[in-house]
Design a protein around this motif. Structure first.
Motif, PDB file in Angstrom:
ATOM      1  N   TYR A  21      10.724  56.582  -9.939  1.00  0.00           N
ATOM      2  CA  TYR A  21       9.369  55.712  -9.276  1.00  0.00           C
ATOM      3  C   TYR A  21       8.192  56.378  -9.487  1.00  0.00           C
ATOM      4  O   TYR A  21       7.161  55.724  -9.939  1.00  0.00           O
ATOM      5  CB  TYR A  21       9.728  55.234  -7.977  1.00  0.00           C
ATOM      6  N   ARG A  59      13.808  53.638   4.240  1.00  0.00           N
ATOM      7  CA  ARG A  59      12.638  52.785   3.566  1.00  0.00           C
ATOM      8  C   ARG A  59      13.055  51.424   3.774  1.00  0.00           C
ATOM      9  O   ARG A  59      11.983  50.560   3.251  1.00  0.00           O
ATOM     10  CB  ARG A  59      12.717  53.322   2.098  1.00  0.00           C
ATOM     11  N   ILE A 147       7.321  51.738  -0.053  1.00  0.00           N
ATOM     12  CA  ILE A 147       7.070  52.327  -1.295  1.00  0.00           C
ATOM     13  C   ILE A 147       7.379  53.816  -1.918  1.00  0.00           C
ATOM     14  O   ILE A 147       7.227  54.570  -1.139  1.00  0.00           O
ATOM     15  CB  ILE A 147       5.254  52.508  -1.378  1.00  0.00           C
ATOM     16  N   VAL A 166      -3.137  51.721  -3.157  1.00  0.00           N
ATOM     17  CA  VAL A 166      -1.667  50.991  -3.553  1.00  0.00           C
ATOM     18  C   VAL A 166      -2.002  50.012  -4.394  1.00  0.00           C
ATOM     19  O   VAL A 166      -2.984  49.307  -4.654  1.00  0.00           O
ATOM     20  CB  VAL A 166      -1.263  50.269  -2.133  1.00  0.00           C
ATOM     21  N   LEU A 199       0.767  44.807   0.742  1.00  0.00           N
ATOM     22  CA  LEU A 199       0.675  45.784   1.701  1.00  0.00           C
ATOM     23  C   LEU A 199       0.380  45.073   3.016  1.00  0.00           C
ATOM     24  O   LEU A 199       1.189  45.869   4.006  1.00  0.00           O
ATOM     25  CB  LEU A 199      -0.348  46.751   1.454  1.00  0.00           C
ATOM     26  N   THR A 207       7.488  43.113   1.349  1.00  0.00           N
ATOM     27  CA  THR A 207       6.801  44.271   0.690  1.00  0.00           C
ATOM     28  C   THR A 207       7.826  45.166  -0.153  1.00  0.00           C
ATOM     29  O   THR A 207       7.248  45.344  -1.571  1.00  0.00           O
ATOM     30  CB  THR A 207       6.074  45.050   1.795  1.00  0.00           C
ATOM     31  N   LEU A 212       5.025  47.995  -5.914  1.00  0.00           N
ATOM     32  CA  LEU A 212       3.970  48.622  -5.246  1.00  0.00           C
ATOM     33  C   LEU A 212       4.155  50.151  -5.770  1.00  0.00           C
ATOM     34  O   LEU A 212       5.250  50.706  -5.638  1.00  0.00           O
ATOM     35  CB  LEU A 212       3.784  48.684  -3.986  1.00  0.00           C
ATOM     36  N   ARG A 213       2.999  50.800  -6.106  1.00  0.00           N
ATOM     37  CA  ARG A 213       3.090  52.430  -5.873  1.00  0.00           C
ATOM     38  C   ARG A 213       1.908  52.952  -5.534  1.00  0.00           C
ATOM     39  O   ARG A 213       0.694  52.095  -5.217  1.00  0.00           O
ATOM     40  CB  ARG A 213       2.952  52.516  -7.815  1.00  0.00           C
TER      41      ARG A 213
END
Length: 650
Positions: A21, A59, A147, A166, A199, A207, A212-213
């Motif tokens: 990721y 997570r 994330i 984000v 977010l 989410t 997302l990163r």
């Protein structure tokens, strides 16, 4: 699995996730990850009191919230003052140098996303809070945990606030909106809005499904002896965060401008949205001496990029017929300046998208210009509608030849090969700069020649006589002779230009050059299998070329006879260390990428675009990113520009 193996499994899974990721260089297959993940999950179900907070199972989205609670930042998240040009940057630097003439600066990308403040205590992620008003924001810890580029645990035991953005990558944003179109859901206007909306989902399971990163750009509260902001940012990488791209330590205005131009040049090609560059005094003691105004730090500014997104109103809709027959709806707009250009037209993509986005004549719309000749409309502002907007009707007849149109799932096409618009657009492309480069034969002249019946196809250009042109209004002998000479100058032109000039679907300038180099004149009779052996050529390209060759044998034969194109065979050094080897280029080098491609191909190398297990060499310049990391992990040989020069001298 026992407790010792459980802890080891967490370490391995987190390492796999980091490479996948964050570094974009997987070290394990999905099947390997899933198998170990399920073993770990089984252990936790049997031992619920032993679950460690750094486990990847933590997570997974929790139960939906009814609302977000407020949370205060330990140190305020300040906004930055903006500078928009070199003059304003000079003024800002003058103020700094007045009291600190030896100050240096850290320059970093200003990402266009949603700001987030992460609090770690004892090495564990304790909270994640949006910027809010800078003093307090919304607590979104559950969502932040989903994330993968946000570590749940870091090797730093003291309390620290790590700030970042984000983001959603451009390609991921396109895929996300495509899926929302398919699901008949409202589209996000841009990647920034998509990231912020994702977010702030009350249900963290939603989410978790969004791509997302997190990209760090600074710190808040922190106990450290380090006095360089540059070194602090570099240290975050060792905590498991994504490496900061384009990070530069600059000593003066000249180096700051170089860093800015490097970033601006990479703006379009970089996968994340960039908004500008942050310029910050590097020395922490000087930062503290300068302090803050009411709203922003005196020791930093944001050097913004030129705007590329604006709003305008659709005044009219025209339907363009391209050389392949595809009908493209184009909006005529109230003029608006974007990135220094006055925009009066913008693409509406296709009719399916118009319907799903519900774009109407008279709408106020959001326009984005990403280096395209014709900017694109990405959304309309429905809230500003009155009763004057009109729905855009899909045409059933070609606007040029009045023939019935072929309506496909997304595209609408005119199938009439003699359609004036198709012929005219083909001629415009044939004469264009990247094709046969016929000086003086632009769109307006092509249309005039076609409408007067002097040119009905490519071959007619070579039958034109000076007296034909003198019969046209405004044409004098010199102008007519210049055009005839320009057409004659195409005799003996490079073969790749002729290939490109034919306008073969899926075959552009780069592909034309590769085809000419690999096959020469034989390019018009090669098989699909031979084409697929060229690096970068897929089935659509191969099929398109073969179909064109089959359908246009007579035209091709006549054009080859008229032009006698040159085949520039590149001399290859068969005894070179690069002969038959795969080379990938990354980073900023001293000359354009094409310069090094030409050198390497002349040495017999195959230059590719992505690093894999089959890559032999990586030619690496400054600001190299994930390709360098992936090459190192795969054991690919890394070459600097100096290394390449030493091979050339050998």
């Amino acid at each position: 699995m026992d407790s010792q193996n459980y802890a080891k499994a967490i370490e391995v899974l987190n390492k796999m996730a980091y490479h996948y990721y964050v570094l974009d260089s997987p070290i394990a297959s999905d099947a390997e990850y899933d198998a170990l993940y399920h073993k770990l999950k089984a252990y936790e179900e049997a031992n619920p009191d032993s679950i460690l907070p750094s486990s990847p199972t933590q997570r997974v989205g929790d139960v939906p919230l009814s609302e977000f609670s407020k949370n205060a930042h330990i140190k305020r998240m300040w906004s930055l003052d903006d500078v928009f040009d070199e003059g304003e940057l000079e003024e800002w630097l003058t103020r700094i140098y007045k009291t600190h003439p030896r100050a240096s600066f850290t320059c970093s990308p200003k990402f266009d996303g949603a700001s987030l403040n992460l609090l770690y205590e004892g090495g564990l992620l304790r909270s994640a809070t949006t910027r809010g008003n800078g003093i307090e924001g919304e607590l979104v810890t559950q969502n932040a945990r989903t994330i993968f580029s946000i570590p749940l645990q870091i090797p730093y035991d003291k309390r620290i606030e790590i700030r970042g953005e984000v983001l959603i990558a451009k390609d991921d944003f396109s895929s996300l909106n495509a899926q929302r179109l398919a699901d008949n859901l409202p589209l996000f206007a841009n990647p920034r809005n998509a990231a912020a909306g994702s977010l702030r989902q009350l249900d963290s399971k939603i989410t978790a499904k969004r791509p997302l990163r997190f990209m760090p750009w600074g710190v808040g509260a922190m106990e450290t002896q380090i006095e360089s902001f540059y070194e602090i940012l570099r240290s975050l990488e060792s905590f498991g965060f994504a490496p900061m791209p384009f990070l530069a330590h600059c000593r003066d205005k000249g180096e700051i401008l170089h860093a800015y131009r490097t970033l601006l040049d990479a703006r379009e090609s970089y996968p994340l949205m960039l908004d500008g560059m942050v310029v910050m005094i590097d020395e922490i003691p000087i930062q503290e001496q300068l302090g803050w105004t009411i709203k922003s730090p005196r020791f930093a500014c944001a050097y913004k990029f030129p705007a590329v997104e604006k709003t305008s109103i659709i005044k009219n809709i025209v339907f363009q017929v391209g050389r392949t027959g595809v009908i493209t709806p184009v909006a005529e707009l109230e003029p608006v300046e974007i990135d220094g250009a006055m925009i009066t037209r913008a693409s509406l993509h296709n009719f399916s998208e118009i319907a799903k986005k519900d774009i109407r004549l008279g709408d106020k719309v959001v326009i984005i210009r990403s280096g395209d000749v014709i900017p694109k409309i990405i959304s309309s502002i429905h809230a500003l509608r009155d009763d004057s907007q009109i729905r855009i009707q899909t045409p059933t007849l070609c606007p040029e030849c009045a023939q019935e149109l072929l309506v496909e799932e997304i595209l609408i096409k005119c199938q009439n090969l003699s359609c004036p618009a198709r012929v005219k657009e083909s001629l415009v492309h044939f004469a264009s700069k990247k094709a046969l480069n016929i000086d003086g034969l632009g769109e307006k002249i092509v249309y005039e020649l076609f409408d007067r019946g002097l040119v009905r196809g490519i071959l007619d250009l070579y039958r034109l006589k000076e007296e034909d042109l003198l019969g046209l209004e405004g044409w004098k002998q010199k102008r007519a002779q210049n055009l005839i000479n320009s057409i004659k100058n195409t005799y003996g032109i490079e073969l790749w230009r002729l290939i490109n000039a034919f306008g073969i679907e899926h075959i552009g300038e780069g592909a034309s050059k590769k085809l000419a180099t690999n096959f020469g004149i034989r390019v018009f009779s090669v098989s699909e299998e031979e084409i697929l052996n060229i690096d970068g050529f897929g089935e659509e390209m191969a099929r398109s070329l073969c179909e064109f060759n089959h359908a246009n044998r007579e035209l091709i034969s006549t054009m080859l006879e008229i032009l006698q194109p040159k085949v520039q065979q590149r001399e290859v050094a068969l005894d070179s260390v690069f002969a038959g080897k795969s080379v990938v280029i990354t980073g900023t080098l001293s000359a354009p990428r094409e310069h090094f491609v030409e050198i390497l191909e002349g040495l017999g190398a195959r230059v590719g675009s992505s690093v894999s297990g089959k890559t032999d060499f990586l030619l690496c310049g400054e600001n190299a990113g994930s390709k360098l990391t992936k090459a190192q992990n795969l054991g690919v040989r890394i070459l600097s520009e100096e290394d390449l020069q030493s091979y050339l001298k050998a």
